[in-house]
Design an enzyme around this catalytic site. Structure first.
Site, PDB file in Angstrom:
ATOM      1  N   CYS A 147     -16.703   2.460 -19.889  1.00 22.73           N
ATOM      2  CA  CYS A 147     -18.013   2.381 -19.243  1.00 22.73           C
ATOM      3  C   CYS A 147     -18.795   1.146 -19.674  1.00 22.73           C
ATOM      4  CB  CYS A 147     -18.819   3.647 -19.546  1.00 22.73           C
ATOM      5  SG  CYS A 147     -18.079   5.154 -18.867  1.00 22.73           S
TER       6      CYS A 147
ATOM      7  N   CYS B 293     -18.151  -1.627 -17.241  1.00 24.17           N
ATOM      8  CA  CYS B 293     -18.300  -1.311 -15.817  1.00 24.17           C
ATOM      9  C   CYS B 293     -19.542  -1.971 -15.236  1.00 24.17           C
ATOM     10  CB  CYS B 293     -18.380   0.206 -15.629  1.00 24.17           C
ATOM     11  SG  CYS B 293     -18.600   0.698 -13.906  1.00 24.17           S
TER      12      CYS B 293
ATOM     13  N   GLU C 297       0.824  -1.210   0.000  1.00 26.83           N
ATOM     14  CA  GLU C 297       0.000   0.000   0.000  1.00 26.83           C
ATOM     15  C   GLU C 297       0.858   1.260   0.000  1.00 26.83           C
ATOM     16  OE1 GLU C 297      -3.439   0.580  -0.110  1.00 26.83           O
ATOM     17  OE2 GLU C 297      -3.344  -1.476  -0.839  1.00 26.83           O
TER      18      GLU C 297
ATOM     19  N   CYS D   6     -12.577   2.157 -14.680  1.00 20.90           N
ATOM     20  CA  CYS D   6     -12.921   3.569 -14.459  1.00 20.90           C
ATOM     21  C   CYS D   6     -11.631   4.389 -14.369  1.00 20.90           C
ATOM     22  CB  CYS D   6     -13.746   3.708 -13.179  1.00 20.90           C
ATOM     23  SG  CYS D   6     -14.552   5.307 -12.977  1.00 20.90           S
TER      24      CYS D   6
ATOM     25  N   CYS E 162     -24.708   5.023 -12.944  1.00 23.87           N
ATOM     26  CA  CYS E 162     -23.619   5.992 -12.791  1.00 23.87           C
ATOM     27  C   CYS E 162     -24.096   7.353 -13.287  1.00 23.87           C
ATOM     28  CB  CYS E 162     -22.392   5.534 -13.576  1.00 23.87           C
ATOM     29  SG  CYS E 162     -21.041   6.732 -13.571  1.00 23.87           S
TER      30      CYS E 162
END
Length: 373
Positions: free
Chosen positions: A208, A211, A46, A201, A217
């Site tokens: 899209c 997605c 991370e 995204c 959305c």
């Protein structure tokens, strides 16, 4: 400031279910930190992934884990060695904070990662989202994250306007992130929403049609995919100037360790002066000799987040520098870029590589390095 466009609505209850179904089929399941999952491995990944692409991070993560397989190995290492394994990743405060946090984990927590988010946030370099990611991904605890990918997904899905660094926008996005994080399969959901932002995204040209949450959305419905999230207000990046002195003597190239904080803190680099006019005076004052020869290399610009640095490299050859130049810590004669285990800023590593290529193998060097003092 308006945080949400007219028509902003709460996401439907099956948002997480749709995302998890997509993740099971299309998500990333073979990243190195997804194997032998531990809080330590998740934490290192991370931190490395902040401001850095996955493809860049993978080889660094693998080398780092091979050398520092657990928090005790990292805590017992020197900062020099940690920064050496971080060299090239940039944002070196991350590496310094990682090392400090490892030492605190050993000293204050017996090498164990706390299970409470506030205790993790108290460690150097760990913010709210990183602490939540450690707990969610390694232990499945119910914690919401809000990294750059998640901000982009949520800002588009709910047509949240305003720069995501603004307090009111962040507060709204955190509320959405917390409401959407399911009680079950938290680790998978956390990875899923990060994957969606990274692979579908995306910042430019979002896909899209691929997605799983495109049907509701708001950015897509209103044709706002290219304008959301709202970009950070543009600021003119100032240009700073520096001359790097590449001083070559009989023992190699002179490097100095930078102060522990600030630009390239703790890394090794060339002595610096304001301009080439100051180079000879620096040699006289610090080395007690005049340079025998000077050769200006091609200047270049190195870009940071908030400014650009115009670097003029100046190669200089000296003979018999004063013995006092190497007294005390913080200076080395550097001979081989491949084997010297020092943390180097990217421009310094680049110049050393260039010099090595130009000069070829010189003086029978085989990685020899003489420490100052």
């Amino acid at each position: 400031m308006t945080v949400c466009l007219t028509g902003c609505a709460e996401p439907s209850g099956d948002f997480a279910a749709r995302l998890l179904d997509w993740y099971d089929q299309h998500g990333r399941h073979d990243l190195p930190w997804q194997k032998q999952v531990t809080p330590y491995r998740v934490w290192v990944s991370e931190i490395m992934l902040q401001q850095t692409q996955v493809g860049t991070v993978i080889p660094y993560f693998q080398r780092f884990m091979a050398r520092f397989p657990d928090v005790h190995a990292l805590a017992s290492a020197t900062q020099d060695e940690v920064l050496h394994y971080w060299s090239g990743l940039g944002y070196y405060a991350r590496g310094r904070n990682l090392h400090r946090a490892a030492q605190q984990l050993v000293e204050q927590h017996q090498g164990q990662f706390p299970r409470e988010r506030p205790a993790l946030e108290a460690l150097p370099g760990i913010g709210r989202s990183t602490a939540a990611a450690i707990l969610a991904l390694s232990r499945g605890q119910h914690e919401a994250i809000l990294d750059g990918n998640v901000k982009r997904v949520l800002a588009r899905h709910q047509a949240v306007q305003g720069w995501t660094g603004e307090a009111a926008v962040q507060k709204h996005l955190w509320m959405l992130a917390e409401n959407l994080t399911p009680a079950q399969r938290v680790a998978d959901y956390t990875q899923a929403i990060m994957d969606l932002g990274a692979t579908v995204c995306t910042r430019s040209r979002p896909r899209c049609d691929a997605c799983p949450v495109a049907t509701d959305c708001l950015a897509r419905a209103q044709g706002l995919q290219s304008s959301l999230p709202t970009p950070r207000p543009r600021r003119e990046q100032p240009l700073r100037q520096v001359c790097m002195l590449i001083i070559q003597g009989p023992e190699g190239i002179l490097l100095e360790q930078r102060p522990p904080t600030g630009l390239w803190g703790g890394l090794w680099g060339f002595p610096e002066v304001a301009s080439t006019d100051d180079a000879a005076a620096w040699c006289q004052a610090r080395l007690g000799v005049d340079p025998q020869e000077c050769h200006a290399m091609e200047p270049f610009v190195h870009t940071f987040t908030h400014f650009r640095l115009h670097i003029t490299p100046l190669r200089m050859w000296v003979q018999d520098p004063a013995a006092g130049v190497m007294e005390g810590a913080g200076r080395v004669w550097y001979k081989d870029t491949a084997q010297a285990g020092l943390g180097l800023a990217a421009p310094v590593a680049r110049l050393l590589k260039q010099i090595t290529q130009e000069d070829g193998e010189t003086n029978g060097s085989h990685g020899e390095m003489r420490n100052a003092g």
